[in-house]
Scaffold this motif. Structure first.
Motif, PDB file in Angstrom:
ATOM      1  N   ASP A 146      36.483  34.522  44.278  1.00 40.96           N
ATOM      2  CA  ASP A 146      36.146  35.539  45.288  1.00 40.96           C
ATOM      3  C   ASP A 146      34.682  35.911  45.105  1.00 40.96           C
ATOM      4  OD1 ASP A 146      35.883  37.628  47.037  1.00 40.96           O
ATOM      5  OD2 ASP A 146      37.620  38.753  46.307  1.00 40.96           O
ATOM      6  N   GLU A 147      33.830  35.284  45.889  1.00 45.85           N
ATOM      7  CA  GLU A 147      32.392  35.448  45.723  1.00 45.85           C
ATOM      8  C   GLU A 147      31.945  36.906  45.825  1.00 45.85           C
ATOM      9  OE1 GLU A 147      28.231  33.857  47.778  1.00 45.85           O
ATOM     10  OE2 GLU A 147      30.175  32.987  48.353  1.00 45.85           O
ATOM     11  N   SER A 148      32.672  37.717  46.591  1.00 42.12           N
ATOM     12  CA  SER A 148      32.265  39.112  46.794  1.00 42.12           C
ATOM     13  C   SER A 148      32.355  39.946  45.511  1.00 42.12           C
ATOM     14  CB  SER A 148      33.136  39.757  47.878  1.00 42.12           C
ATOM     15  OG  SER A 148      34.496  39.817  47.446  1.00 42.12           O
ATOM     16  N   LYS A 149      33.125  39.480  44.531  1.00 41.32           N
ATOM     17  CA  LYS A 149      33.308  40.257  43.298  1.00 41.32           C
ATOM     18  C   LYS A 149      32.394  39.818  42.160  1.00 41.32           C
ATOM     19  CE  LYS A 149      38.127  41.700  43.884  1.00 41.32           C
ATOM     20  NZ  LYS A 149      39.466  41.736  43.245  1.00 41.32           N
ATOM     21  N   VAL A 150      31.616  38.769  42.377  1.00 42.63           N
ATOM     22  CA  VAL A 150      30.811  38.212  41.294  1.00 42.63           C
ATOM     23  C   VAL A 150      29.868  39.251  40.701  1.00 42.63           C
ATOM     24  CG1 VAL A 150      28.998  36.555  40.722  1.00 42.63           C
ATOM     25  CG2 VAL A 150      30.928  35.844  42.135  1.00 42.63           C
ATOM     26  N   LEU A 151      29.107  39.926  41.566  1.00 41.06           N
ATOM     27  CA  LEU A 151      28.093  40.854  41.087  1.00 41.06           C
ATOM     28  C   LEU A 151      28.715  41.999  40.293  1.00 41.06           C
ATOM     29  CD1 LEU A 151      25.120  41.655  41.007  1.00 41.06           C
ATOM     30  CD2 LEU A 151      25.474  42.912  43.138  1.00 41.06           C
ATOM     31  N   PHE A 152      29.807  42.574  40.834  1.00 40.06           N
ATOM     32  CA  PHE A 152      30.428  43.706  40.162  1.00 40.06           C
ATOM     33  C   PHE A 152      31.062  43.296  38.838  1.00 40.06           C
ATOM     34  CE2 PHE A 152      29.941  45.836  44.201  1.00 40.06           C
ATOM     35  CZ  PHE A 152      29.705  47.153  43.808  1.00 40.06           C
ATOM     36  N   VAL A 153      31.693  42.127  38.805  1.00 40.77           N
ATOM     37  CA  VAL A 153      32.320  41.667  37.557  1.00 40.77           C
ATOM     38  C   VAL A 153      31.267  41.427  36.483  1.00 40.77           C
ATOM     39  CG1 VAL A 153      33.569  39.753  36.487  1.00 40.77           C
ATOM     40  CG2 VAL A 153      34.369  40.705  38.649  1.00 40.77           C
ATOM     41  N   VAL A 154      30.208  40.688  36.848  1.00 36.62           N
ATOM     42  CA  VAL A 154      29.148  40.389  35.878  1.00 36.62           C
ATOM     43  C   VAL A 154      28.502  41.682  35.375  1.00 36.62           C
ATOM     44  CG1 VAL A 154      26.888  39.314  35.554  1.00 36.62           C
ATOM     45  CG2 VAL A 154      28.693  38.091  36.774  1.00 36.62           C
ATOM     46  N   SER A 155      28.186  42.588  36.295  1.00 33.70           N
ATOM     47  CA  SER A 155      27.556  43.853  35.904  1.00 33.70           C
ATOM     48  C   SER A 155      28.475  44.672  35.017  1.00 33.70           C
ATOM     49  CB  SER A 155      27.165  44.652  37.147  1.00 33.70           C
ATOM     50  OG  SER A 155      26.250  43.933  37.951  1.00 33.70           O
ATOM     51  N   SER A 156      29.768  44.719  35.368  1.00 30.66           N
ATOM     52  CA  SER A 156      30.722  45.497  34.579  1.00 30.66           C
ATOM     53  C   SER A 156      30.857  44.950  33.169  1.00 30.66           C
ATOM     54  CB  SER A 156      32.086  45.505  35.271  1.00 30.66           C
ATOM     55  OG  SER A 156      32.007  46.132  36.530  1.00 30.66           O
ATOM     56  N   VAL A 157      30.906  43.618  33.038  1.00 33.57           N
ATOM     57  CA  VAL A 157      30.993  43.002  31.711  1.00 33.57           C
ATOM     58  C   VAL A 157      29.764  43.353  30.876  1.00 33.57           C
ATOM     59  CG1 VAL A 157      30.942  40.791  30.481  1.00 33.57           C
ATOM     60  CG2 VAL A 157      32.478  41.103  32.425  1.00 33.57           C
ATOM     61  N   LEU A 158      28.588  43.267  31.488  1.00 30.04           N
ATOM     62  CA  LEU A 158      27.351  43.545  30.761  1.00 30.04           C
ATOM     63  C   LEU A 158      27.255  45.001  30.330  1.00 30.04           C
ATOM     64  CD1 LEU A 158      24.839  41.523  32.983  1.00 30.04           C
ATOM     65  CD2 LEU A 158      25.633  40.920  30.688  1.00 30.04           C
ATOM     66  N   ILE A 159      27.777  45.914  31.132  1.00 34.51           N
ATOM     67  CA  ILE A 159      27.655  47.347  30.847  1.00 34.51           C
ATOM     68  C   ILE A 159      28.724  47.835  29.879  1.00 34.51           C
ATOM     69  CG2 ILE A 159      27.646  49.655  31.856  1.00 34.51           C
ATOM     70  CD1 ILE A 159      25.205  47.940  32.547  1.00 34.51           C
ATOM     71  N   VAL A 160      29.974  47.375  30.066  1.00 32.55           N
ATOM     72  CA  VAL A 160      31.080  47.964  29.307  1.00 32.55           C
ATOM     73  C   VAL A 160      31.058  47.564  27.840  1.00 32.55           C
ATOM     74  CG1 VAL A 160      32.825  46.149  29.569  1.00 32.55           C
ATOM     75  CG2 VAL A 160      33.530  48.555  29.500  1.00 32.55           C
ATOM     76  N   ALA A 161      30.555  46.355  27.532  1.00 30.24           N
ATOM     77  CA  ALA A 161      30.559  45.880  26.147  1.00 30.24           C
ATOM     78  C   ALA A 161      29.407  46.524  25.380  1.00 30.24           C
ATOM     79  CB  ALA A 161      30.433  44.360  26.123  1.00 30.24           C
ATOM     80  N   CYS A 162      29.726  47.146  24.263  1.00 31.19           N
ATOM     81  CA  CYS A 162      28.683  47.813  23.479  1.00 31.19           C
ATOM     82  C   CYS A 162      29.113  47.903  22.018  1.00 31.19           C
ATOM     83  CB  CYS A 162      28.414  49.207  24.025  1.00 31.19           C
ATOM     84  SG  CYS A 162      27.147  50.106  23.097  1.00 31.19           S
ATOM     85  N   PRO A 163      28.281  47.404  21.085  1.00 28.30           N
ATOM     86  CA  PRO A 163      28.641  47.461  19.666  1.00 28.30           C
ATOM     87  C   PRO A 163      28.265  48.786  19.003  1.00 28.30           C
ATOM     88  CG  PRO A 163      26.582  46.294  19.898  1.00 28.30           C
ATOM     89  CD  PRO A 163      27.023  46.666  21.298  1.00 28.30           C
TER      90      PRO A 163
END
Length: 795
Positions: free
Chosen positions: A443-460
């Motif tokens: 689903d191409e429409s979700k690419v940006l939100f998924v990638v951004s969410s992964v980058l933001i939510v992960a934090c050590p």
């Protein structure tokens, strides 16, 4: 026109500012003013142009140099008020330099000794924007150093109260960024309401609203989120993938996609999500920092420092905590005691060892009326002085943490969070790319939100915070119970301890309710005053027990005072030579006694000896029983072995009980133990300095006397010694709290990444969740240690 245009865009090689069409050219480099050119020439002359390799245009602008601006620094009275320490060969000062802003600043300011041979060393405290300078006043002057800093565009903020003024600029910048992000977020949301509500609006208005939203997003991108980009770029320059890199990529991805959709007129973009993301990230980081400030362990543990000195009020001496000393108080510092604050000497003369401060072991002899700096150690008779500055606890801690008492370990090791980031960030980037590839097909429409969410939510962050906050909370609990650690790293060292070695006198025995008996020729009142006057010069427990026993108010002066550690003291009083100490020190054969032996010799006549019968601390047997299962024991005592039978009742069978141990013997014994197992040495900190320093963990037991012991890593009040099993248990159980924090952090990151990859959370929600994970771990670490302390009855 083109030539003029080029000139207008010419920037200064030093400070990076626009030369405004009138650059000053020097060695094929452009400068905006003669001040910047002067700084460059200074650097070039000393072969320090590497300064420009750390940052592009790193310098501060200096528009003009005022020649006599710092003429007032030639006045000795003003200089003495500014200096932290002053002697013939060494002076120390701390400058506040607000313009410190980058790695180039640090590099240059820590190399200013190359401009002036009189500067010995310089060190930067970047977070507080402080520069600590050691210099030789016989080779340079404070005025020359300040003028050099001024010429280099790092003008110091010179004021007598600068150390007490907190720097609030960071908070102001944070609030400004949050305010701007919030304003832009609110207005972009307002302009996007028609889309949210499905209201049809004329296309011209839609385009108009979209471009306004784009304009509002620019300050959010360029200013409000700048710290994430600067941190990420700084990490990349050091070849380090830090935790801000995924956040910066996520922000940039949202803006780039939004810009593409707006310019191609294929959609309104995601500017509202971008503004919301930055807004909540900034709020989350601010709340996170405030949470750390509120819940963090008491890093300022030096405010509890148990250093006590004798304050003289109306002729009466009373032990007083140094934190309670006021200007104009009269104090008396005895042999081997540390001077806690700047003072004026009232005694005729004094011999002071400034080796903690200068590294030079040769004592300085000063005369009445001279200024004495904090950090000196009295050598010889007790010395009276008048306080002229209140105690600087942070300065005492600098002495306690002096390099001469530190182990030779690497100090430039990367932090835990940097170690984690080396592996964590590449993994997160890989997951983001993989998730993006999957959703590009699904689903191409979700690419940006998924990638951004992964980058933001992960934090050590939460993972890295588990250890310092658990150890910090442990330090705080220990500090509230009068056990003070040099740092949280000491707790980690306690985990590895296998053997505990005790000194006897002043450690497992106490001066309270001791029975002191005289054996020998009857002493006259004057002779007892001689003994009192000499014993009062020393802080050794046996000397202080004599002082308490005789209880005189004599003001006799002692001259030619000498103290041999572990042996005794001698001095001259009214022409009489007095010696107090062990049998060998005084020159007589050891006599059988039931306690500690203190021989007395006046002139050439042996008068007899005091017998001090040991009074063991209450609860000693219970303490040993509580420690006996995991630990081995040993006793190293400088006294005779007449207490051997009594001591054997407290300790397990086959415990080494060594007596008549000199300080050198104790040191050798600890070195022997350390070859086989990690050892904790517990002593009074007076004759045990070598053993305390050599042991894996050194613990100094303090009573009401001066207890500042640089050779130890822990200072423990004597009345808390029998609680040692609880303290060690708390230190060991803090490991469990850290482990739980790690587990929670791992679970959070795994679940967060799963939800983000599945497209179930947006970047905005991820931005809210990220700081919550860190706060939860901080709360767990702090409250977990508090709970454990309550179960151990350490509330």
């Amino acid at each position: 026109m083109s030539s003029l245009s080029i000139k207008e865009k010419t920037t200064c090689y030093h400070c990076g500012e626009d030369c405004k069409g009138q650059p000053i050219w020097h060695e094929q480099r452009s400068f905006c003013c003669f001040g910047c050119q002067t700084v460059f020439e200074l650097l070039n002359e000393k072969d320090l142009c590497d300064y420009y390799s750390f940052e592009s245009s790193p310098g501060n602008r200096l528009s003009h140099f005022i020649k006599d601006k710092y003429l007032f620094l030639d006045e000795d009275e003003i200089v003495s008020l500014l200096l932290d320490f002053q002697s013939e060969q060494l002076s120390k000062i701390t400058f506040s330099i607000p313009s410190i802003h980058c790695s180039s600043c640090i590099w240059l300011l820590e190399n200013i000794h190359r401009f002036d041979d009189g500067i010995i060393s310089s060190r930067i405290n970047f977070s507080n924007k402080k520069l600590l300078v050691d210099f030789n006043p016989s080779k340079t002057s404070l005025r020359k150093i300040v003028e050099l800093l001024y010429q280099l565009s790092y003008e110091p903020d010179i004021s007598l109260d600068q150390r007490s003024t907190p720097n609030k600029s960071t908070d102001k910048t944070t609030f400004l960024k949050i305010g701007i992000a919030g304003f832009c977020f609110g207005n972009i949301m307002l302009l996007a309401f028609p889309d949210y509500l499905g209201i049809e609006v004329d296309s011209e208005f839609v385009a108009y609203f979209t471009y306004i939203s784009l304009a509002l997003s620019l300050p959010v991108l360029l200013y409000c989120s700048s710290e994430f980009f600067l941190s990420a770029v700084g990490g990349l320059r050091k070849r380090l993938l830090n935790i801000d890199l995924p956040i910066a990529i996520g922000i940039l991805a949202l803006f780039t996609r939004s810009l593409y959709e707006i310019l191609s007129r294929t959609g309104p973009g995601y500017l509202d999500s971008l503004a919301a993301l930055v807004f909540f990230l900034l709020i989350g980081r601010w709340v996170q920092n405030k949470t750390y400030e509120g819940l963090t362990f008491d890093r300022n543990f030096k405010s509890y420092f148990p250093l006590a000195v004798q304050r003289i009020t109306k002729g009466i001496k009373k032990n007083t905590l140094v934190t309670n000393l006021e200007v104009n108080d009269q104090i008396e510092i005895r042999n081997e005691e540390i001077i806690p604050c700047d003072s004026i000497l009232m005694s005729k003369e004094a011999l002071i060892d400034y080796s903690f401060v200068t590294g030079e072991s040769i004592p300085n002899r000063i005369q009445e009326g001279s200024k004495i700096f904090a950090g000196g150690k009295i050598k010889g008779p007790a010395t009276r002085m008048t306080v002229i500055k209140q105690v600087s606890q942070s300065y005492l801690t600098q002495l306690w943490n002096h390099a001469s008492f530190e182990e030779s370990t690497t100090t430039n090791a990367p932090s835990l969070i940097d170690k984690i980031s080396q592996y964590f960030t590449p993994i997160v980037l890989f997951i983001a790319v993989a998730a993006g590839g999957y959703w590009w097909v699904a689903d191409e429409s979700k690419v940006l939100f998924v990638v951004s969410s992964v980058l933001i939510v992960a934090c050590p962050c939460a993972l890295a915070l588990a250890t310092p906050f658990a150890l910090g909370a442990t330090m705080n609990v220990l500090g509230s119970h009068k056990i003070y650690l040099k740092g949280s790293h000491v707790i980690e060292k306690i985990w590895r301890i296998k053997k505990i070695v005790f000194d006897k006198t002043g450690t497992i025995t106490t001066g309270a309710n001791q029975k002191v008996e005289w054996h020998g020729i009857k002493l006259s009142n004057l002779e007892r005053e001689y003994i009192y006057a000499l014993a009062s010069q020393s802080v050794h427990p046996l000397s202080q027990q004599l002082v308490t026993h005789i209880n005189s108010n004599t003001q006799l002066k002692v001259s030619k005072f000498v103290e041999e550690k572990g042996k005794g003291v001698e001095g001259e009083i009214e022409g009489n030579q007095i010696k107090i100490g062990s049998a060998s020190f005084v020159g007589i054969a050891q006599t059988q006694s039931e306690g500690s032996f203190i021989a007395i010799k006046i002139n050439d006549e042996i008068k007899g000896y005091f017998e001090v019968k040991s009074q063991f601390r209450k609860g000693l047997k219970k303490m040993i029983d509580g420690l006996s299962e995991p630990f081995g024991f040993a006793i190293l005592s400088g006294d005779n072995d007449l207490e051997k039978e009594n001591l054997s009742k407290f300790f397990p069978q086959n415990t080494p009980l060594l007596f008549n141990q000199s300080p050198q013997d104790k040191l050798a014994a600890i070195q022997k133990y350390e070859k086989h197992e990690r050892t904790m040495m517990i002593g009074d900190g007076l004759n045990d300095a070598g053993a305390l320093k050599t042991s894996y963990v050194g613990v100094s037991v303090a009573e009401n006397m001066s207890s500042f012991t640089p050779a130890s890593e822990i200072i423990l009040y004597g009345d808390q010694l029998t609680n040692l099993p609880k303290f060690i248990s708390l230190a060991n159980k803090s490991r469990g709290v850290i482990l739980i924090g790690f587990i929670i952090s791992f679970i959070y990151n795994i679940l967060g990444l799963c939800l983000a990859v599945a497209g179930l959370i947006t970047p905005v929600i991820a931005a809210i969740l990220m700081p919550l994970s860190s706060i939860s771990v901080v709360l767990l670490s702090t409250l977990g240690v508090k709970f454990i302390s309550s179960t151990l009855s350490l509330k």
